[in-house]
Design a protein around this motif. Sequence first.
Motif, short mmCIF file in Angstrom:
data_model
loop_
_atom_site.label_atom_id
_atom_site.label_comp_id
_atom_site.label_asym_id
_atom_site.label_seq_id
_atom_site.Cartn_x
_atom_site.Cartn_y
_atom_site.Cartn_z
N MET A 1 1.21 -6.41 -4.31
CA MET A 1 1.63 -6.32 -5.71
C MET A 1 3.14 -6.50 -5.80
SD MET A 1 -0.99 -5.84 -7.71
CE MET A 1 -0.34 -5.13 -9.23
N PRO A 2 3.64 -6.94 -6.98
CA PRO A 2 5.09 -7.05 -7.15
C PRO A 2 5.78 -5.75 -6.75
CG PRO A 2 3.98 -8.05 -9.01
CD PRO A 2 2.91 -7.40 -8.18
N GLY A 3 6.91 -5.88 -6.09
CA GLY A 3 7.65 -4.72 -5.60
C GLY A 3 7.29 -4.40 -4.16
N CYS A 4 6.00 -4.27 -3.88
CA CYS A 4 5.57 -4.00 -2.50
C CYS A 4 5.92 -5.18 -1.59
CB CYS A 4 4.07 -3.73 -2.45
SG CYS A 4 3.54 -2.29 -3.39
N SER A 5 5.72 -6.38 -2.09
CA SER A 5 5.98 -7.56 -1.27
C SER A 5 7.47 -7.82 -1.07
CB SER A 5 5.32 -8.80 -1.90
OG SER A 5 5.74 -8.97 -3.24
N ASP A 6 8.34 -7.10 -1.81
CA ASP A 6 9.78 -7.19 -1.57
C ASP A 6 10.22 -6.28 -0.44
OD1 ASP A 6 11.56 -8.45 -4.25
OD2 ASP A 6 9.39 -8.29 -4.33
N VAL A 7 9.37 -5.33 -0.05
CA VAL A 7 9.70 -4.40 1.03
C VAL A 7 8.90 -4.72 2.29
CG1 VAL A 7 9.72 -1.97 1.73
CG2 VAL A 7 10.20 -2.58 -0.65
N VAL A 8 7.63 -5.08 2.12
CA VAL A 8 6.74 -5.31 3.27
C VAL A 8 6.53 -6.80 3.45
CG1 VAL A 8 4.46 -4.88 4.24
CG2 VAL A 8 5.57 -3.12 2.84
N GLU A 9 6.86 -7.27 4.64
CA GLU A 9 6.54 -8.65 5.02
C GLU A 9 5.25 -8.60 5.84
OE1 GLU A 9 8.26 -12.42 7.62
OE2 GLU A 9 9.62 -10.80 7.01
N ASP A 10 4.22 -9.24 5.32
CA ASP A 10 2.90 -9.14 5.92
C ASP A 10 2.92 -9.59 7.39
OD1 ASP A 10 0.09 -8.66 5.81
OD2 ASP A 10 -0.25 -10.82 5.72
N GLY A 11 2.46 -8.68 8.27
CA GLY A 11 2.41 -8.98 9.69
C GLY A 11 3.70 -8.70 10.43
N TRP A 12 4.78 -8.34 9.72
CA TRP A 12 6.07 -8.07 10.36
C TRP A 12 6.36 -6.57 10.44
CZ3 TRP A 12 9.63 -9.84 13.44
CH2 TRP A 12 10.91 -9.29 13.43
N ASN A 13 6.47 -5.92 9.28
CA ASN A 13 6.71 -4.47 9.30
C ASN A 13 5.55 -3.71 8.66
OD1 ASN A 13 7.43 -5.51 6.74
ND2 ASN A 13 8.70 -3.73 6.30
N GLY A 14 4.44 -4.37 8.50
CA GLY A 14 3.24 -3.77 7.93
C GLY A 14 2.29 -4.87 7.48
N TYR A 15 1.37 -4.47 6.61
CA TYR A 15 0.39 -5.44 6.11
C TYR A 15 0.28 -5.33 4.60
CZ TYR A 15 -1.19 -6.04 10.94
OH TYR A 15 -1.24 -6.31 12.28
N LEU A 16 0.05 -6.46 3.96
CA LEU A 16 -0.25 -6.50 2.53
C LEU A 16 -1.72 -6.88 2.36
CD1 LEU A 16 2.91 -8.43 1.25
CD2 LEU A 16 2.42 -5.98 0.97
N VAL A 17 -2.43 -6.11 1.55
CA VAL A 17 -3.85 -6.37 1.31
C VAL A 17 -4.07 -6.52 -0.18
CG1 VAL A 17 -4.55 -5.12 3.37
CG2 VAL A 17 -4.42 -3.91 1.19
N ALA A 18 -5.16 -7.14 -0.55
CA ALA A 18 -5.47 -7.32 -1.96
C ALA A 18 -5.70 -5.96 -2.62
CB ALA A 18 -6.71 -8.19 -2.13
#
Length: 403
Positions: free
Chosen positions: A306-323
């Motif tokens: 979601m907007p905001g989360c993706s500015d802090v978390v880079e998927d696969g680098w310092n965590g994961y982003l999920v739908a």
Amino acid sequence: MRPHLVCVGGEDHALRIPFLEELRDRGFQVTAVSSGDEAPFLRHDIAHRSYGFDRFATGSGKAGTVRTLRRLLAELRPDIVQSFDTKPNLLTPLAVRGQVPVIRTINGLGWTFSSPAPRALALRPIFCGLQWLVSFWTAATVFQNRDDQAFFQRYRLLGHGDARLIGGSGVDVGSFTAARRLAPPTAQMREELGLQSAEIVMFVGRLTRQKGIPTLLKAVPKVLAKRPNARFVLIGPWQSEGPFAVEEAELQRHGSNVIVLGKRQDVPALLGMADIFAFPTEYREGIPRVLLEAGLAQLPIVASSMPGCSDVVEDGWNGYLVAPRDPDALANRIVGLLADRPLARTMGSRSAAVVRERFALPGIVDQYCELYRHVLTARPGGGLAHTAMAKRIANRRLDEARR
């Protein structure tokens, strides 16, 4: 003479005390105006004035709140006004009406642009119209994430004011580190909660549907099926969240596998117990402060894309982003990190580096101070959007809205 800055926010405005203290150290006279408790401000010797509004209501009482703010600001006589949070961002420019430059910070688009509910969909054009209207009395608009800035630009909601991208209101790394250092030993805290050898998945935030708590609870049995020693610790206000609160039965359904601690003042210490930070929000965030604190605690993060989360978390680098609203994806990423501790530690250390480099308080305040000084020295009729034509257009739109 020190420029007088009045900072207007909602009931969580006390979380910005480190930001206000840093501004004071940079030479500003600071007054906070909020709908929350004034005691935290007074403890830090920050002048505070109160006003009230119902954050769950969408219509009634706004005119009275605008009059209250107008009276307060007339008494305080600021040189510049800063507002945070959705309703203060709308009410403050309406109260000031171009008499003093206003900086509004868009810290997320919130429930209206996150929920598929008919009421939220109906409110969206009203929200856009109001944002466009108040832009004529706004010197500058600060965005905390790229998505919100793109949204305002796409729908031309900026009027004639300046626009900046500044990542949040900053996190006080020194204070966070000190709080961790003064906390009881992690083993002691775990023992007090009966979590001595547990794998702890932690959430911090409002316990509401919009923050993804139902999705997190649906993920619990999926995680336990593969990691039976996992426990979920939820921290944040619940019963104060009105119609958005998760029902008590949902929280209790998983027994001792889900521990609800409610609102706490020792979040830095509690984060020290965790193995993973989960943030399955469905909400259009600004820059979630809890993600920054989780990062400083060197936790790998599993968050919604979601907007905001993706500015802090880079998927696969310092965590994961999920739908969002996907308990299977959330559970799979949590299980993967619990099963691969070296990867989890590496991601956690990267999270800490990201926060220190991009979101530390001094750097954020530097950017705000530069903006404030730019606005204060701008020529009348320039970046302040206070020209006679802008005033006439905005006044006409306001009269139409009232009718």
